[in-house]
Write an enzyme that holds these catalytic residues in place. Structure first.
Site, PDB file in Angstrom:
ATOM      1  N   HIS A  69     -25.251  -7.631   1.397  1.00 53.97           N
ATOM      2  CA  HIS A  69     -24.316  -8.651   0.925  1.00 53.97           C
ATOM      3  C   HIS A  69     -22.995  -8.656   1.702  1.00 53.97           C
ATOM      4  CE1 HIS A  69     -27.169  -9.080  -2.198  1.00 53.97           C
ATOM      5  NE2 HIS A  69     -26.738  -8.126  -2.984  1.00 53.97           N
ATOM      6  N   ASP A 124     -31.191 -12.874   0.254  1.00 57.23           N
ATOM      7  CA  ASP A 124     -29.917 -12.259  -0.120  1.00 57.23           C
ATOM      8  C   ASP A 124     -29.228 -13.299  -0.992  1.00 57.23           C
ATOM      9  OD1 ASP A 124     -27.265 -11.439  -0.339  1.00 57.23           O
ATOM     10  OD2 ASP A 124     -27.240 -10.525   1.647  1.00 57.23           O
ATOM     11  N   HIS A 125     -29.224 -13.061  -2.310  1.00 54.40           N
ATOM     12  CA  HIS A 125     -28.771 -14.126  -3.209  1.00 54.40           C
ATOM     13  C   HIS A 125     -27.305 -14.490  -3.002  1.00 54.40           C
ATOM     14  CE1 HIS A 125     -27.597 -10.601  -5.709  1.00 54.40           C
ATOM     15  NE2 HIS A 125     -26.633 -11.384  -6.124  1.00 54.40           N
TER      16      HIS A 125
END
Length: 498
Positions: A243, A180-181
């Site tokens: 996110h 999950d950037h």
């Protein structure tokens, strides 16, 4: 980032000619190499359907770094570590050829059997590739093996469970890195430090002193060429399930026993377990959806979502979500966490606003002053930093008050040295640190929370479009907060430089 060399490693990059690899992965790897962090004993096998020679692929990587990164004198040496293999993920011979190249490069670079399998490809192939890597002997190695998976991890809870079972047949949970950037962003990682390293915040971080917390993630871009993907997922699956819930878990978690991967993950899971479940019949009380129509962005008219390429002209897919999350535990009972995320919004932004409760009695009201609430604003993008909003006395003979801001800005302190999210996450993968990656339990509880919302929306036709491009979403999103006596803080007025 600690300047420590990474171990010798062979990276097998599936989807090597895709957009993610070109825009993020190659420039991030180059940054690690340029800084001397990436060991000289590394090699990357780029894997994709198209046919390229090693030299053509190296030129592709060079172009990627020159276009999206900051190439310097080491670019020539860097690209010599890259090799290409044309591959069909369903073909036995393709895996045998790939295995031969992998074994050859493992010996050439003395990688000691250390292998990273990065799946930067369509999610429909995740299970197939993971199972094939085991079947054809890629995981039979004396070194470490790590599987890196981009989102989305499943379509709902049942599909996520099925995918996880297939992947776990070849890799253990500790060997799986679900990216999950957002968790690689500098200021997202700073949430824990702000909370647990400052005595002025942690004692106040509860329902006695905080009235509400707002998280806004806005993009000015539309779906662009991702229409087919977005039609299937929408903003709820694309942004909220991963996110937004990850940020909520970091904001709401209890202090971990120690700063280890397992302890931090354990506290995040407790938050996700404590989310107040939303029944399908009550979704409209807690969540709002929207879809952008035509509007003005950057002085130019942009099309409605239903006019974008590969989008159904009568699409029921949401491009905006606002929601009210309640956490059923002792610390947060009664405190709403408001989230909103959308495309074609007024500004590109990711901000967290922590609003503290008002003073019980306003002594300054009689003097004509009205006190603004104290706010802690965590700026994640495009700027990075922290702002604390306070009230002070105006200069002069009266006791009138005025708001002031105390700012910390990463661009003024660290500037160009602030690592990009993928650079940090790749570094963690190479070192074997899974702290900033999502555990299966987090994935499962997130889907369990989101599924009733998506099911309710699928059963009801929405009145779309309901917000113009270039705004901050539909009117119903404002009404969601107004029912509780709150309002969305105007993001464009909360910038560090304002």
């Amino acid at each position: 980032m600690i300047q420590t060399n990474t171990p010798a490693t062979l990276v097998l990059l599936f989807g090597a000619t895709g957009d993610l690899a070109k825009r993020k992965l190659y420039p991030s790897l180059y940054n690690l190499y340029e800084k001397g962090i990436l060991s000289e004993q590394f090699a990357v096998i780029g894997i994709a359907r198209r046919r390229l020679t090693h030299e053509q692929y190296r030129n592709w990587v060079k172009d990627s770094v020159e276009t999206f990164g900051m190439p310097q004198e080491k670019i020539g040496k860097f690209i010599r570590h890259f090799y290409f293999q044309s591959h069909d993920v369903t073909d036995e011979n393709s895996y045998r050829e790939l295995k031969g190249l992998a074994d050859e490069l493992d010996e050439k670079y003395a990688a000691n059997g250390n292998r990273i399998f990065y799946l930067a490809m369509s999610p429909e192939f995740f299970g197939t590739v993971a199972e094939s890597l085991k079947e054809y002997g890629f995981t039979d190695t004396k070194g470490f093996k790590r599987l890196v998976i981009e989102k989305p991890f499943g379509w709902d809870l049942s599909s996520a469970v099925e995918l996880n079972e297939r992947i776990r047949s070849a890799f253990s949970e500790k060997e799986i890195y679900r990216i999950d950037h957002y968790l690689g962003k500098e200021m997202v990682q700073n949430i824990e430090v702000i909370r647990f390293a400052n005595a002025i915040f942690e004692p106040l971080w509860n329902n006695r002193y905080i009235s509400n917390i707002q998280i806004t993630s806005g993009e000015t871009l539309g779906v662009e060429e991702r229409g087919r993907y977005y039609e299937k997922n929408g903003a709820l699956r694309d942004m909220v399930q991963n996110h937004m819930l990850q940020i909520v878990s970091l904001l709401a978690m209890e202090p971990p026993i120690r700063l280890t991967t397992d302890e931090i993950r354990s506290e995040k899971v407790k938050v996700l377990r404590a989310l107040h479940p939303i029944e399908k019949k009550d979704v409209h009380k807690y969540f709002v959806r929207g879809q952008y129509g035509r509007g003005i962005i950057g002085g130019k008219e942009v099309p409605a979502y239903r006019e974008e390429p590969m989008v159904d002209p009568n699409s029921n897919t949401e491009t905006f979500v606002a929601g009210k999350l309640m956490i059923d535990n002792f610390r947060w009972a009664g405190v709403p966490f408001y989230i909103r995320t959308g495309k074609r919004m007024q500004a590109k932004t990711l901000k967290i606003v922590v609003q503290f409760k008002d003073i019980p009695m306003n002594l300054y009201y009689r003097n004509g002053s009205s006190l603004n609430p104290n706010l802690l604003v965590i700026h994640i993008q495009p700027e990075e930093g922290i702002t604390l909003h306070l009230n002070v006395k105006k200069s002069g003979r009266t006791m009138e008050t005025t708001p002031v801001k105390l700012n910390f800005s990463n661009k003024n302190v660290d500037g160009i040295n602030t690592p990009e999210a993928y650079e940090k996450l790749l570094y963690d993968i190479l070192r074997g640190d899974a702290t900033n990656f999502t555990h299966w339990d987090e994935v499962a509880y997130s889907w369990n929370f989101v599924d009733p919302i998506s099911e309710a929306w699928a059963e009801e036709k929405a009145d779309f479009p309901n917000y113009a491009a270039g705004t901050f979403g539909p009117k119903a999103a404002d009404e969601l907060l107004q029912r509780d006596g709150f309002f969305w803080w105007p993001i464009t007025n909360l910038n560090i430089d304002d």
